[in-house]
Design a protein around this motif. Structure first.
Motif, short mmCIF file in Angstrom:
data_model
loop_
_atom_site.label_atom_id
_atom_site.label_comp_id
_atom_site.label_asym_id
_atom_site.label_seq_id
_atom_site.Cartn_x
_atom_site.Cartn_y
_atom_site.Cartn_z
N GLU A 41 1.54 -10.26 -7.18
CA GLU A 41 0.23 -9.78 -6.74
C GLU A 41 0.28 -8.29 -6.39
O GLU A 41 -0.75 -7.63 -6.36
CB GLU A 41 -0.27 -10.58 -5.55
N LEU A 42 1.46 -7.75 -6.15
CA LEU A 42 1.60 -6.33 -5.81
C LEU A 42 1.76 -5.45 -7.04
O LEU A 42 1.60 -4.23 -6.95
CB LEU A 42 2.82 -6.13 -4.90
N GLU A 43 2.07 -6.05 -8.17
CA GLU A 43 2.35 -5.30 -9.39
C GLU A 43 1.20 -4.34 -9.71
O GLU A 43 0.05 -4.74 -9.81
CB GLU A 43 2.56 -6.28 -10.55
N GLY A 44 1.56 -3.06 -9.80
CA GLY A 44 0.57 -2.05 -10.18
C GLY A 44 -0.29 -1.51 -9.05
O GLY A 44 -1.05 -0.58 -9.24
N LYS A 45 -0.18 -2.08 -7.85
CA LYS A 45 -0.95 -1.56 -6.71
C LYS A 45 -0.36 -0.21 -6.31
O LYS A 45 0.84 0.02 -6.41
CB LYS A 45 -0.87 -2.52 -5.51
N ARG A 46 -1.24 0.68 -5.85
CA ARG A 46 -0.82 2.03 -5.47
C ARG A 46 -0.64 2.12 -3.95
O ARG A 46 -1.54 1.77 -3.20
CB ARG A 46 -1.86 3.04 -5.94
N LEU A 47 0.53 2.61 -3.54
CA LEU A 47 0.87 2.77 -2.12
C LEU A 47 1.14 4.24 -1.84
O LEU A 47 1.92 4.88 -2.54
CB LEU A 47 2.10 1.95 -1.75
N LEU A 48 0.49 4.77 -0.81
CA LEU A 48 0.76 6.12 -0.33
C LEU A 48 1.57 6.01 0.95
O LEU A 48 1.13 5.35 1.90
CB LEU A 48 -0.56 6.87 -0.07
N ILE A 49 2.74 6.63 0.98
CA ILE A 49 3.58 6.66 2.18
C ILE A 49 3.49 8.07 2.76
O ILE A 49 3.82 9.04 2.08
CB ILE A 49 5.05 6.33 1.85
N VAL A 50 3.02 8.16 4.02
CA VAL A 50 2.89 9.45 4.68
C VAL A 50 3.81 9.45 5.89
O VAL A 50 3.56 8.75 6.87
CB VAL A 50 1.43 9.73 5.12
N ASP A 51 4.90 10.22 5.79
CA ASP A 51 5.89 10.28 6.86
C ASP A 51 6.71 11.54 6.66
O ASP A 51 7.02 11.90 5.53
CB ASP A 51 6.81 9.05 6.80
#
Length: 180
Positions: free
Chosen positions: A3-13
Motif C-alpha cells: 500500500e506504500l508503493e509509490g507514495k511520496r514522503l518528505l523528510i524534514v530534519d
C-alpha cells in the motif's frame, strides 16, 4: 506491491545521519523519498512536489518545524504530517495538532513506528493512561515550554515571566527533556 508503493514522503530534519538512515529505510518499504534539511528547503521542495506524507523535526537550527505545518497543509489537505522530536512536550504536541499535524511522535522512533504514526488517522479513546504522575523535573520542563510558547519563543521575556535569570533558562533549555 504494498500500500506504500509509490507514495511520496518528505523528510524534514537538520540531522544528516538521521535523514540518511530514515530515507533508506523508507525507500526499502517502497516509498519515494525527498529530504529537506531546513524549513526553507522544504518550502522550496513544495513548489515542485506535493508529498502524500511528511515527517517534520520540531527543533532545527533555523526555524521550528511547527512553522512548516501550515505550508504543508496548504499544499494538500490530504497529506499526513508527523512531527518528530527529541524535545517532546505537551505544549508543542498541542500546537502541532492545532496547526494541522496528523500526529506527533517523540524520538527515538524507528521506521515502523513512524509509518504506524503516519497511518493512524482516528484517535484512540482506549489509549492506556500512564499511572505514574510526571516527575517534578518533567513538570518544570513542561511549564517552561508552555511559558516559552506564550512568549513566542522569546527567551528573555520567558525568563522574566518565570522570575529566573536568562542564562539559567538557556541552560535548562539546552538540556534534553526529562522522560518522566
Amino acid at each position: 506491491m504494498t500500500e506504500l508503493e509509490g507514495k511520496r514522503l518528505l523528510i524534514v530534519d537538520d540531522d544528516p545521519t538521521f535523514t540518511r538512515i530514515l530515507a533508506r529505510a523508507m525507500k526499502r518499504r517502497g516509498l519515494e523519498v525527498t529530504v529537506a534539511h531546513s524549513v526553507e528547503e522544504a518550502e522550496s521542495v513544495l513548489s515542485s512536489l506535493t508529498p502524500d506524507m511528511a515527517t517534520v523535526d520540531l527543533k532545527m537550527e533555523t526555524a521550528s518545524g511547527l512553522t512548516l505545518i501550515p505550508s504543508l497543509r496548504a499544499a494538500s489537505d490530504e497529506m499526513k504530517i508527523l512531527v518528530l522530536t527529541g524535545y517532546a512536550s505537551i505544549t508543542t504536541a498541542v500546537e502541532a495538532i492545532k496547526l494541522g499535524a496528523t500526529n506527533y511522535l517523540p524520538k527515538p522512533a524507528d521506521a515502523d513506528e513512524i509509518l504506524a504514526a503516519l497511518g493512524k488517522i482516528q484517535p484512540d479513546p482506549d489509549i492506556e493512561v500512564n499511572q505514574q504522575p510526571m516527575s517534578v523535573n518533567r513538570l518544570e520542563w513542561e511549564h517552561i515550554q508552555k511559558v516559552l510558547a506564550e512568549h513566542d519563543g522569546n527567551v528573555s521575556a520567558t525568563a522574566r515571566a518565570l522570575g529566573m535569570h536568562r542564562r539559567t533558562l538557556q541552560r535548562k533549555l539546552s538540556k534534553r527533556p526529562v522522560k518522566q
